[in-house]
Write a protein that holds these residues in place. Sequence first.
Motif, mmCIF file in Angstrom:
data_model
loop_
_atom_site.group_PDB
_atom_site.id
_atom_site.type_symbol
_atom_site.label_atom_id
_atom_site.label_comp_id
_atom_site.label_asym_id
_atom_site.label_seq_id
_atom_site.Cartn_x
_atom_site.Cartn_y
_atom_site.Cartn_z
ATOM 1 N N ILE A 166 0.863 -1.186 0.000
ATOM 2 C CA ILE A 166 0.000 0.000 0.000
ATOM 3 C C ILE A 166 0.897 1.234 0.000
ATOM 4 C CG2 ILE A 166 -1.823 1.255 1.214
ATOM 5 C CD1 ILE A 166 -2.646 -1.430 2.475
ATOM 6 N N THR A 167 0.957 1.899 -1.134
ATOM 7 C CA THR A 167 1.880 3.031 -1.287
ATOM 8 C C THR A 167 1.176 4.375 -1.444
ATOM 9 O OG1 THR A 167 1.981 2.638 -3.679
ATOM 10 C CG2 THR A 167 3.654 1.546 -2.314
ATOM 11 N N ASP A 168 -0.124 4.369 -1.688
ATOM 12 C CA ASP A 168 -0.891 5.613 -1.849
ATOM 13 C C ASP A 168 -1.482 5.966 -0.483
ATOM 14 O OD1 ASP A 168 -2.347 7.755 -2.673
ATOM 15 O OD2 ASP A 168 -3.584 6.674 -4.133
ATOM 16 N N ILE A 169 -0.799 6.851 0.240
ATOM 17 C CA ILE A 169 -1.140 7.108 1.644
ATOM 18 C C ILE A 169 -1.300 8.603 1.874
ATOM 19 C CG2 ILE A 169 -0.454 6.756 4.047
ATOM 20 C CD1 ILE A 169 1.487 4.570 2.972
ATOM 21 N N GLU A 170 -2.389 8.986 2.535
ATOM 22 C CA GLU A 170 -2.633 10.378 2.929
ATOM 23 C C GLU A 170 -2.616 10.468 4.454
ATOM 24 O OE1 GLU A 170 -3.103 13.205 1.342
ATOM 25 O OE2 GLU A 170 -3.509 12.636 -0.750
ATOM 26 N N PHE A 171 -1.799 11.357 4.977
ATOM 27 C CA PHE A 171 -1.775 11.622 6.411
ATOM 28 C C PHE A 171 -2.493 12.934 6.696
ATOM 29 C CE2 PHE A 171 1.691 8.636 6.110
ATOM 30 C CZ PHE A 171 1.675 7.958 7.322
ATOM 31 N N VAL A 172 -3.392 12.902 7.668
ATOM 32 C CA VAL A 172 -4.058 14.112 8.148
ATOM 33 C C VAL A 172 -3.726 14.227 9.636
ATOM 34 C CG1 VAL A 172 -6.250 15.299 8.513
ATOM 35 C CG2 VAL A 172 -5.908 13.899 6.456
ATOM 36 N N TYR A 173 -3.117 15.358 10.011
ATOM 37 C CA TYR A 173 -2.656 15.525 11.388
ATOM 38 C C TYR A 173 -3.546 16.505 12.154
ATOM 39 C CZ TYR A 173 1.640 13.505 9.477
ATOM 40 O OH TYR A 173 2.556 12.690 8.855
ATOM 41 N N ALA A 174 -3.808 16.181 13.401
ATOM 42 C CA ALA A 174 -4.408 17.120 14.346
ATOM 43 C C ALA A 174 -3.479 17.125 15.548
ATOM 44 C CB ALA A 174 -5.818 16.688 14.745
ATOM 45 N N GLU A 175 -2.674 18.179 15.647
ATOM 46 C CA GLU A 175 -1.631 18.231 16.665
ATOM 47 C C GLU A 175 -1.886 19.368 17.658
ATOM 48 O OE1 GLU A 175 2.311 16.288 15.209
ATOM 49 O OE2 GLU A 175 2.150 18.305 14.351
ATOM 50 N N GLY A 176 -1.125 19.327 18.741
ATOM 51 C CA GLY A 176 -1.256 20.358 19.763
ATOM 52 C C GLY A 176 -2.555 20.281 20.538
ATOM 53 N N LEU A 177 -3.131 19.097 20.631
ATOM 54 C CA LEU A 177 -4.441 18.965 21.262
ATOM 55 C C LEU A 177 -4.398 19.158 22.773
ATOM 56 C CD1 LEU A 177 -5.986 15.995 19.223
ATOM 57 C CD2 LEU A 177 -5.984 18.448 18.719
ATOM 58 N N ASN A 178 -3.197 19.113 23.343
ATOM 59 C CA ASN A 178 -3.058 19.367 24.784
ATOM 60 C C ASN A 178 -2.375 20.707 25.061
ATOM 61 O OD1 ASN A 178 -4.203 16.879 25.346
ATOM 62 N ND2 ASN A 178 -2.240 15.828 25.514
ATOM 63 N N MET A 179 -2.401 21.586 24.053
ATOM 64 C CA MET A 179 -1.684 22.859 24.173
ATOM 65 C C MET A 179 -2.646 24.048 24.258
ATOM 66 S SD MET A 179 1.407 22.032 21.465
ATOM 67 C CE MET A 179 2.202 23.629 21.699
ATOM 68 N N GLY A 180 -3.788 23.818 24.873
ATOM 69 C CA GLY A 180 -4.758 24.884 25.030
ATOM 70 C C GLY A 180 -5.931 24.736 24.089
#
Length: 200
Positions: A166-180
Amino acid sequence: MTTLLQLNSSIFSSDGHSSQLADEFVTTWQTHNPAAQVISRDLAKDPLPHLDAARVSAFFTPPEARTPEQQAYIAESDALIDELKQAQAVVIGLPMYNFGIPSTLKAYFDQIARAGVTFRYTENGPEGLLSGKKAYIFATRGGLYAGTALDSQTTYIRNFLNFIGITDIEFVYAEGLNMGEATKGQSLANAQQRLAELAA
């Protein structure tokens, strides 16, 4: 018929942010693919056994020589692989725990990494046998890790999926969830916008 396989790995099950983003993506995706089938696995509610010597031995024992116990291990692994083979799209809800992936997701990967079934070794190196699939990864983190040396998840997930084809990969990030709350809200909103674009 198009089939999507959803894997949620948050220890909080459907209450986890990664699960909620993955669920929202799948719901939106279904509106654009109403005839599609969705297979869902919640690895917190229904965890898989971690790899041990008995299971590894079963994987490498010829079919005609397997004990009933070994055959049961193979049947469990085969069922997971059959689900994955059916799917044209794979969605993974991926929280970060102590800089790594959830152990339940690692257990899943260990169950589907089978030589001669999902990959094989050739004179040119390993070859994945599950090509032609698209993967969507919804990665949630308390801090900011994407693009840094502390983000072991992205490389690991990409390498593992590539390994099985599986080489067709999309990453979606939700970061900083504990930073306010402000950072959390903006990050989740950005991820929701991106998932809506991908689902369409």
